[in-house]
Design a protein around this motif. Structure first.
Motif, mmCIF file in Angstrom:
data_model
loop_
_atom_site.group_PDB
_atom_site.id
_atom_site.type_symbol
_atom_site.label_atom_id
_atom_site.label_comp_id
_atom_site.label_asym_id
_atom_site.label_seq_id
_atom_site.Cartn_x
_atom_site.Cartn_y
_atom_site.Cartn_z
ATOM 1 N N VAL A 154 0.840 -1.205 0.000
ATOM 2 C CA VAL A 154 0.000 0.000 0.000
ATOM 3 C C VAL A 154 0.872 1.251 0.000
ATOM 4 O O VAL A 154 1.804 1.355 0.800
ATOM 5 N N LYS A 156 0.806 5.455 0.394
ATOM 6 C CA LYS A 156 -0.064 6.540 0.867
ATOM 7 C C LYS A 156 0.664 7.870 0.793
ATOM 8 O O LYS A 156 1.751 8.023 1.357
ATOM 9 N N GLU A 198 3.215 0.842 3.088
ATOM 10 C CA GLU A 198 2.624 0.128 4.211
ATOM 11 C C GLU A 198 2.295 -1.320 3.862
ATOM 12 O O GLU A 198 1.867 -1.602 2.732
ATOM 13 N N GLU A 199 2.448 -2.171 4.834
ATOM 14 C CA GLU A 199 2.068 -3.583 4.709
ATOM 15 C C GLU A 199 0.583 -3.684 4.359
ATOM 16 O O GLU A 199 -0.241 -2.945 4.900
ATOM 17 N N MET A 201 -2.943 -5.267 4.667
ATOM 18 C CA MET A 201 -3.618 -6.073 5.689
ATOM 19 C C MET A 201 -4.938 -6.609 5.130
ATOM 20 O O MET A 201 -5.499 -6.043 4.189
ATOM 21 N N GLU A 205 -13.442 -4.157 7.508
ATOM 22 C CA GLU A 205 -13.166 -2.782 7.947
ATOM 23 C C GLU A 205 -14.346 -2.237 8.724
ATOM 24 O O GLU A 205 -15.492 -2.384 8.317
ATOM 25 N N LEU A 295 -6.243 1.531 10.502
ATOM 26 C CA LEU A 295 -5.928 1.856 9.104
ATOM 27 C C LEU A 295 -5.639 3.335 8.982
ATOM 28 O O LEU A 295 -4.755 3.763 8.266
#
Ligand code: AMP
Ligand code: GLY
Length: 431
Positions: A154, A156, A198-199, A201, A205, A295
């Protein structure tokens, strides 16, 4: 009409100003208007639906100087900020400097939403569960790192990007394009000066909103958002095409874990950093195999989360806000309706990319006497006495029911009775 309303309200006679113009602000105004302590509500700039319950004032939500002036000139007792931009710009600091009461985080605290790097570093420093990450200021270094990563991954953009600065990449090729978009082409502007990798996941949600007073935090009830534009979670990411509350995934056990590892620890962390958070804190949670993880944080009510959470709240919203301003939130016991709520967004064809405005909306008046149906306006305006579309998200059809399914049926029945050219909506909200 307004004068009659003023006359009938209680003797406390408070004048409120709500800042923003979307469905979230309509829900906030609608809920505040139920308080016997309120005599008048102004909303800047508001919309056609808000105009039914408040006096809309033609000042942009980001024109802080004019808002301060208005609050002084009209002796506003309390201002409530719905949207993120003015918070990030320091509206709370500006009002407080002038001795005006306002509910929301100051600029220093709003950074929890305004910078992904800040929020990731905060979570790491205070052991708040979240995805593993790295921060890059240099696109070459980012690419070197991305060559060695496991996919999906990810990306961002650091700053505010209208919820669009998050890219999920399935391969190095996609990540390369992502770096180009965020850091080189600067599609999200300054927000792309820094980038978080980012990892990825996996898990359901859930959105949780909470009242905060710098010291104490009281979580509200869970909600789930449908972010993609089309049925079956297809299409582009949007601001949210519909929500429902509660979430079946958010069990008592999960709530206990979140309280212990996420909610109070976040508030304590902000205080320890010299940025005590007062206002509404929004936790975007992912319920992973290894427990709930954050998140994202937002420094305000969610839109359209507010539209399903506030109709379930039994308390007087003004009383809660006043308790928060006095740092007495721990004395408040929130009470919730047992019913479930759902909000189906009616958007304009082409949203979230290109859409046209100005179409007349019909069927709105059929709904006014139904207690469990509320139409929150998002992008509407009045033109020659008619309500017309004025944004990507136009209306939020909100209903309460004995179950999500019951609320769902009522919502879609109502959807069928309201029409405008290019009406577009998802048929699977809450499914
Ligand atoms: P955010 O604005 O950070 O909430 O991200 C927008 C959306 O991207 C979220 O609602 C998730 O669906 C998705 N997302 C963000 N971060 C991750 C992650 N680390 N793993 C998987 N999905 C993510
Ligand atoms: N519905 C997500 C948000 O308000 O950011």
């Amino acid at each position: 009409m307004k004068d009659i309303l003023v006359y009938m309200k209680g003797s406390d006679s408070m004048k409120l100003l709500v800042v923003g113009s979307g469905g979230r602000e309509h829900a906030i105004v609608w809920k505040l208007n139920q308080s016997p302590k309120v005599s008048e509500i102004y909303c800047a700039p508001g919309n056609a639906g808000i105009a039914d319950v408040a006096q809309c004032v033609d000042i942009k939500a980001t024109d802080i100087e004019e808002l301060v002036k208005f609050a002084k000139d009209y002796s506003v007792d309390l201002t409530v900020v719905g949207m993120d931009d003015p918070l990030m710009m320091g509206i709370v600091d500006a009002f407080e400097k002038e001795g005006l009461r306002i509910f929301g985080p100051n600029r220093a605290a709003a950074l929890i939403e305004g910078s992904k790097v800040f929020s990731k570093d905060l979570m790491k420093k205070y052991d708040i569960p979240s995805a593993a990450y790295e921060v890059f200021e240099d696109s070459v270094k980012a690419l070197d790192y991305l060559k060695l990563c496991q996919y999906p991954i990810v990306l961002k953009a650091d700053g505010l990007a209208l919820g669009k600065g998050v890219l999920i990449c399935q391969s190095f090729e996609e990540a390369k394009k992502g770096v180009q978009t965020i850091m080189i082409d600067k599609k999200f502007g300054e927000a792309g000066n820094r980038m978080v990798v980012e990892e990825f996941m996996i898990g359901p949600e859930v959105s949780m909103l909470a009242f905060c007073d710098g010291e104490h935090i009281i979580p509200m009830v869970s909600a789930q958002d449908h972010k993609r534009a089309l049925d079956g979670n297809k299409g582009l990411n949007t601001g949210g095409m519909g929500t429902f509350s509660p979430s079946k995934y958010y069990t008592k056990e999960i709530h206990k874990q979140c309280k212990e590892t996420i909610y109070q620890p976040t508030l304590n962390a902000m205080k320890a950093e010299g940025r005590p958070f007062s206002g509404i804190l929004f936790f975007g949670l992912m319920l992973t195999e290894n427990g709930p993880k954050v998140l994202e944080y937002n420094a305000r009510f969610g839109d359209p989360e507010a539209q399903v959470v506030l109709p379930r709240l039994k308390n007087d919203l003004l009383e809660i806000i006043e308790a928060a301003l006095e740092q007495k939130l721990h004395t408040i016991q929130l009470e919730w309706k047992e019913e479930s709520a759902i909000c189906v967004i009616l958007a304009s064809g082409g949203y979230p990319v290109a859409y046209t405005k100005g179409y007349e909306i019909t069927g709105l008046n059929n709904q006014t006497d139904k207690e469990d149906v509320t139409i929150f306006h998002a992008g509407t305006t009045l033109k020659n006495g008619k309500t017309v579309t004025n944004g990507g998200r136009v209306l939020g059809i909100t209903t309460l029911g004995q179950s999500i399914e019951d609320a769902r049926q009522k919502a879609y029945q109502t959807v069928d009775t309201i029409n405008f050219d290019k009406k577009q909506y998802r048929t699977d909200i809450g499914k």
